[in-house]
Scaffold this motif. Structure first.
Motif, PDB file in Angstrom:
ATOM      1  N   SER A   1      50.956 -17.050   8.337  1.00 48.42           N
ATOM      2  CA  SER A   1      50.536 -17.457   9.683  1.00 48.42           C
ATOM      3  C   SER A   1      49.083 -17.078   9.949  1.00 48.42           C
ATOM      4  CB  SER A   1      51.434 -16.828  10.745  1.00 48.42           C
ATOM      5  OG  SER A   1      52.695 -17.439  10.727  1.00 48.42           O
ATOM      6  N   GLY A   2      48.653 -15.954   9.406  1.00 52.12           N
ATOM      7  CA  GLY A   2      47.262 -15.547   9.575  1.00 52.12           C
ATOM      8  C   GLY A   2      46.297 -16.534   8.930  1.00 52.12           C
ATOM      9  N   SER A   3      46.675 -17.058   7.768  1.00 49.12           N
ATOM     10  CA  SER A   3      45.820 -18.052   7.114  1.00 49.12           C
ATOM     11  C   SER A   3      45.747 -19.326   7.951  1.00 49.12           C
ATOM     12  CB  SER A   3      46.321 -18.361   5.703  1.00 49.12           C
ATOM     13  OG  SER A   3      47.522 -19.104   5.718  1.00 49.12           O
ATOM     14  N   ALA A   4      46.869 -19.705   8.560  1.00 46.68           N
ATOM     15  CA  ALA A   4      46.886 -20.903   9.406  1.00 46.68           C
ATOM     16  C   ALA A   4      46.061 -20.698  10.672  1.00 46.68           C
ATOM     17  CB  ALA A   4      48.327 -21.271   9.761  1.00 46.68           C
TER      18      ALA A   4
ATOM     19  N   SER B   1      44.882 -26.602  18.740  1.00 47.44           N
ATOM     20  CA  SER B   1      45.229 -25.545  19.684  1.00 47.44           C
ATOM     21  C   SER B   1      46.719 -25.232  19.653  1.00 47.44           C
ATOM     22  CB  SER B   1      44.802 -25.962  21.091  1.00 47.44           C
ATOM     23  OG  SER B   1      45.164 -24.996  22.031  1.00 47.44           O
ATOM     24  N   ARG B   2      47.549 -26.271  19.601  1.00 54.26           N
ATOM     25  CA  ARG B   2      49.013 -26.064  19.540  1.00 54.26           C
ATOM     26  C   ARG B   2      49.408 -25.380  18.237  1.00 54.26           C
ATOM     27  NH1 ARG B   2      51.538 -28.278  24.343  1.00 54.26           N
ATOM     28  NH2 ARG B   2      49.679 -28.999  25.344  1.00 54.26           N
ATOM     29  N   SER B   3      48.797 -25.791  17.144  1.00 53.24           N
ATOM     30  CA  SER B   3      49.097 -25.169  15.857  1.00 53.24           C
ATOM     31  C   SER B   3      48.687 -23.696  15.866  1.00 53.24           C
ATOM     32  CB  SER B   3      48.377 -25.919  14.737  1.00 53.24           C
ATOM     33  OG  SER B   3      48.687 -25.344  13.498  1.00 53.24           O
TER      34      SER B   3
ATOM     35  N   ASN C   1      51.390 -20.521  15.499  1.00 45.61           N
ATOM     36  CA  ASN C   1      51.287 -19.494  14.466  1.00 45.61           C
ATOM     37  C   ASN C   1      51.150 -18.104  15.061  1.00 45.61           C
ATOM     38  OD1 ASN C   1      51.335 -20.576  11.618  1.00 45.61           O
ATOM     39  ND2 ASN C   1      50.041 -22.061  12.662  1.00 45.61           N
ATOM     40  N   VAL C   2      50.492 -17.976  16.188  1.00 45.73           N
ATOM     41  CA  VAL C   2      50.443 -16.684  16.880  1.00 45.73           C
ATOM     42  C   VAL C   2      51.845 -16.298  17.336  1.00 45.73           C
ATOM     43  CG1 VAL C   2      49.604 -15.510  18.959  1.00 45.73           C
ATOM     44  CG2 VAL C   2      48.021 -16.838  17.560  1.00 45.73           C
TER      45      VAL C   2
END
Length: 135
Positions: A10-13, A109-111, A115-116
């Motif tokens: 998720s951090g990479s995304a 923004s949604r992505s 991921n956050v």
């Protein structure tokens, strides 16, 4: 896949989507610019993603492979009185489509937000697991 690996994926995304948002903001800032003295107008930029393995075969993250310029010709408007008009009286604007960029911004923004949220959920699960171990 390890629960800790989720933070890497998720951090990479989040990092990739952050760069995408920066690129979109640059495009939107230059949507109505005209060709400069060199005769070249601003070209819209698009972020290219690629998958990247994150340790084991089950974990795959994302990274920015590069940023490419869109070669679509810019909008030409006939305005002979404009200071940047060419010999035929046309002014060349950037090739940025503001509507497409707004859609791109919403998607990025949604992505980013999703991921956050994944990382927050993983943190909550890890905290609950630690609390169970204390009992």
């Amino acid at each position: 896949m390890s629960l800790l690996r989720i933070f890497h994926v998720s951090g990479s995304a989040v990092s990739a989507q952050s760069q995408r948002l920066n690129t979109v903001s640059t495009n939107l800032a230059n949507a109505d610019t005209v060709a400069g003295p060199d005769g070249k107008s601003f070209k819209a930029r698009q972020v290219m993603f690629q998958t990247v393995p994150m340790g084991d075969a089950a974990a795959v993250g994302v990274q920015v492979a590069g940023v490419r310029e869109d070669d679509t010709p810019g909008r030409r408007v006939h305005d002979p009185s404009h200071p940047n008009a060419d010999a035929d009286g046309y002014v060349t604007f950037s090739n940025v489509n503001a509507v497409e960029e707004m859609v791109n911004m919403i998607s990025a923004s949604r992505s980013y937000q999703n991921n956050v949220e994944v990382m927050n959920t993983a943190k909550t699960l890890l905290t609950k697991t630690l609390q169970m171990g204390q009992n």
